[in-house]
Write a protein that holds these residues in place. Structure first.
Motif, mmCIF file in Angstrom:
data_model
loop_
_atom_site.group_PDB
_atom_site.id
_atom_site.type_symbol
_atom_site.label_atom_id
_atom_site.label_comp_id
_atom_site.label_asym_id
_atom_site.label_seq_id
_atom_site.Cartn_x
_atom_site.Cartn_y
_atom_site.Cartn_z
ATOM 1 N N ILE A 120 0.871 -1.167 0.000
ATOM 2 C CA ILE A 120 0.000 0.000 0.000
ATOM 3 C C ILE A 120 0.907 1.214 0.000
ATOM 4 C CG2 ILE A 120 -1.786 1.299 1.209
ATOM 5 C CD1 ILE A 120 -2.605 -1.374 2.518
ATOM 6 N N GLN A 121 0.674 2.099 -0.929
ATOM 7 C CA GLN A 121 1.424 3.343 -0.999
ATOM 8 C C GLN A 121 0.457 4.469 -0.694
ATOM 9 O OE1 GLN A 121 2.736 5.133 -4.806
ATOM 10 N NE2 GLN A 121 4.786 4.787 -3.974
ATOM 11 N N LEU A 122 0.802 5.254 0.288
ATOM 12 C CA LEU A 122 -0.024 6.382 0.691
ATOM 13 C C LEU A 122 0.743 7.657 0.384
ATOM 14 C CD1 LEU A 122 -2.573 7.434 2.184
ATOM 15 C CD2 LEU A 122 -1.230 7.268 4.293
ATOM 16 N N SER A 123 0.134 8.544 -0.356
ATOM 17 C CA SER A 123 0.801 9.803 -0.681
ATOM 18 C C SER A 123 -0.204 10.937 -0.625
ATOM 19 C CB SER A 123 1.459 9.741 -2.058
ATOM 20 O OG SER A 123 0.491 9.545 -3.060
ATOM 21 N N SER A 124 0.331 12.144 -0.512
ATOM 22 C CA SER A 124 -0.507 13.327 -0.465
ATOM 23 C C SER A 124 0.229 14.469 -1.134
ATOM 24 C CB SER A 124 -0.827 13.682 0.987
ATOM 25 O OG SER A 124 -1.697 14.786 1.051
ATOM 26 N N ASN A 125 -0.529 15.345 -1.765
ATOM 27 C CA ASN A 125 0.034 16.551 -2.352
ATOM 28 C C ASN A 125 -0.878 17.721 -1.997
ATOM 29 O OD1 ASN A 125 -2.134 16.527 -4.184
ATOM 30 N ND2 ASN A 125 -0.973 15.306 -5.645
ATOM 31 N N ASN A 126 -0.762 18.811 -2.699
ATOM 32 C CA ASN A 126 -1.560 19.995 -2.366
ATOM 33 C C ASN A 126 -3.060 19.803 -2.515
ATOM 34 O OD1 ASN A 126 0.580 21.631 -1.667
ATOM 35 N ND2 ASN A 126 0.922 22.292 -3.766
ATOM 36 N N SER A 127 -3.482 18.836 -3.343
ATOM 37 C CA SER A 127 -4.914 18.736 -3.624
ATOM 38 C C SER A 127 -5.592 17.473 -3.114
ATOM 39 C CB SER A 127 -5.162 18.863 -5.129
ATOM 40 O OG SER A 127 -4.448 17.868 -5.823
ATOM 41 N N ASN A 128 -4.860 16.352 -2.949
ATOM 42 C CA ASN A 128 -5.561 15.144 -2.515
ATOM 43 C C ASN A 128 -4.629 14.154 -1.840
ATOM 44 O OD1 ASN A 128 -4.287 13.577 -4.572
ATOM 45 N ND2 ASN A 128 -5.785 14.300 -6.030
ATOM 46 N N THR A 129 -5.242 13.130 -1.297
ATOM 47 C CA THR A 129 -4.544 11.978 -0.733
ATOM 48 C C THR A 129 -4.843 10.806 -1.649
ATOM 49 O OG1 THR A 129 -4.661 12.778 1.529
ATOM 50 C CG2 THR A 129 -4.476 10.400 1.248
ATOM 51 N N LEU A 130 -3.830 9.999 -1.902
ATOM 52 C CA LEU A 130 -3.988 8.845 -2.771
ATOM 53 C C LEU A 130 -3.459 7.614 -2.055
ATOM 54 C CD1 LEU A 130 -4.540 7.448 -5.508
ATOM 55 C CD2 LEU A 130 -2.258 8.212 -6.224
ATOM 56 N N ALA A 131 -4.302 6.605 -1.920
ATOM 57 C CA ALA A 131 -3.889 5.301 -1.406
ATOM 58 C C ALA A 131 -3.914 4.339 -2.587
ATOM 59 C CB ALA A 131 -4.827 4.823 -0.305
ATOM 60 N N ILE A 132 -2.783 3.713 -2.853
ATOM 61 C CA ILE A 132 -2.691 2.738 -3.935
ATOM 62 C C ILE A 132 -2.421 1.384 -3.317
ATOM 63 C CG2 ILE A 132 -1.449 2.027 -6.005
ATOM 64 C CD1 ILE A 132 -0.650 4.954 -6.402
ATOM 65 N N ILE A 133 -3.281 0.439 -3.603
ATOM 66 C CA ILE A 133 -3.079 -0.931 -3.138
ATOM 67 C C ILE A 133 -2.557 -1.721 -4.323
ATOM 68 C CG2 ILE A 133 -4.137 -2.941 -2.070
ATOM 69 C CD1 ILE A 133 -6.397 -1.008 -1.126
ATOM 70 N N LEU A 134 -1.315 -2.167 -4.206
ATOM 71 C CA LEU A 134 -0.646 -2.860 -5.309
ATOM 72 C C LEU A 134 -0.792 -4.363 -5.167
ATOM 73 C CD1 LEU A 134 2.598 -0.730 -5.229
ATOM 74 C CD2 LEU A 134 0.788 -0.603 -6.937
ATOM 75 N N ARG A 135 -1.170 -5.007 -6.253
ATOM 76 C CA ARG A 135 -1.246 -6.467 -6.260
ATOM 77 C C ARG A 135 0.173 -7.024 -6.165
ATOM 78 N NH1 ARG A 135 -6.228 -8.146 -8.658
ATOM 79 N NH2 ARG A 135 -7.233 -6.453 -9.769
ATOM 80 N N PRO A 136 0.320 -8.195 -5.556
ATOM 81 C CA PRO A 136 1.633 -8.844 -5.593
ATOM 82 C C PRO A 136 2.019 -9.159 -7.020
ATOM 83 C CG PRO A 136 0.191 -9.917 -4.012
ATOM 84 C CD PRO A 136 -0.648 -8.949 -4.784
ATOM 85 N N PHE A 137 3.295 -9.022 -7.321
ATOM 86 C CA PHE A 137 3.800 -9.340 -8.648
ATOM 87 C C PHE A 137 3.854 -10.856 -8.776
ATOM 88 C CE2 PHE A 137 7.367 -10.365 -11.473
ATOM 89 C CZ PHE A 137 6.901 -9.784 -12.634
ATOM 90 N N ILE A 138 3.184 -11.381 -9.781
ATOM 91 C CA ILE A 138 3.190 -12.822 -10.026
ATOM 92 C C ILE A 138 3.948 -13.072 -11.308
ATOM 93 C CG2 ILE A 138 1.785 -14.864 -10.455
ATOM 94 C CD1 ILE A 138 -0.453 -13.446 -8.853
ATOM 95 N N GLN A 139 5.032 -13.792 -11.179
ATOM 96 C CA GLN A 139 5.840 -14.080 -12.357
ATOM 97 C C GLN A 139 5.184 -15.199 -13.156
ATOM 98 O OE1 GLN A 139 9.883 -14.962 -11.421
ATOM 99 N NE2 GLN A 139 10.591 -14.188 -13.385
ATOM 100 N N LYS A 140 4.990 -14.944 -14.430
ATOM 101 C CA LYS A 140 4.351 -15.938 -15.300
ATOM 102 C C LYS A 140 5.355 -17.020 -15.667
ATOM 103 C CE LYS A 140 1.053 -12.713 -17.240
ATOM 104 N NZ LYS A 140 0.532 -12.082 -18.432
ATOM 105 N N THR A 141 4.882 -18.236 -15.668
ATOM 106 C CA THR A 141 5.735 -19.338 -16.106
ATOM 107 C C THR A 141 5.439 -19.653 -17.561
ATOM 108 O OG1 THR A 141 4.107 -20.934 -15.329
ATOM 109 C CG2 THR A 141 5.867 -20.315 -13.793
ATOM 110 N N LYS A 142 6.477 -20.137 -18.234
ATOM 111 C CA LYS A 142 6.315 -20.430 -19.664
ATOM 112 C C LYS A 142 5.879 -21.831 -19.888
ATOM 113 C CE LYS A 142 9.517 -16.969 -21.178
ATOM 114 N NZ LYS A 142 10.667 -16.618 -21.961
#
Length: 142
Positions: A120-142
Motif C-alpha cells: 500500500i502506498q499512501l501519498s498526499s500533495n496539495n490537492s488530494n490523498t492517494l492510497a494505492i493498493i498494489l497487487r503482488p507481482f506474479i511471475q508468469k511461467t512459460k
C-alpha cells in the motif's frame, strides 16, 4: 475543402479521446474508507496484523481498479487519518516513510502487505490523498 474535413475529423477524434480519458471509470465510494482499504488489501493477499479496533474513516472518496491494483482518492485532509489506520492495521510490517518534501507539500508512506509482495502506498500533495493498493507481482511461467 478536403483539408477542412480532415481537420474536423481529427478534431472530433481528439475531443473524443480527451473526454474518454478524462472520465476514467472511477466509482464513488460510500461508508468507511478504512474498511474498504482493509478489505481490498486482504483480497490482494495482504495480512494485516489486526482488524479489530481500527478507526472508522467517513469521508468522500472514489476508487479505480486496474490490472495493477486499486487507486483510492480522498481529500488532502484525510492523509493523517489514513496513515493512522494503516499504521494500526499493518503494525510491525516492513515500511518506508513517511518521507516529506522540504516544502511539506508531498508526503509518501509505503506498507508491505505480506511476504508474498504487494503493498500500500499512501501519498498526499496539495490537492488530494492517494492510497494505492498494489497487487503482488506474479511471475508468469512459460
Amino acid at each position: 475543402m478536403n483539408d477542412m474535413r480532415v481537420f474536423t475529423f481529427a478534431f472530433a477524434v481528439l475531443i473524443a479521446f480527451v473526454c474518454g480519458c478524462a472520465t476514467e471509470h472511477y466509482t464513488i465510494g460510500h461508508g468507511d474508507v478504512g474498511e474498504f482499504i482493509l478489505q481490498q488489501s486482504i483480497n490482494y493477499g495482504g495480512t494485516p496484523t489486526t482488524t479489530n479496533g481500527l478507526p472508522i474513516i467517513k469521508s468522500e472518496w472514489r476508487y479505480l481498479e486496474d490490472q495493477y491494483g486499486m487507486q483510492i482518492y480522498l481529500s488532502r485532509n484525510d492523509y493523517t487519518n489514513i496513515e493512522l489506520f494503516l499504521n494500526q492495521a499493518f503494525a510491525g510490517k516492513p515500511q518506508f516513510g513517511p518521507e516529506v518534501k522540504n516544502d511539506g507539500t508531498n508526503w509518501i508512506h509505503e506498507y508491505r502487505m505480506s511476504s508474498k509482495g504487494g503493498g500500500i502506498q499512501l501519498s498526499s500533495n496539495n490537492s488530494n490523498t492517494l492510497a494505492i493498493i498494489l497487487r503482488p507481482f506474479i511471475q508468469k511461467t512459460k
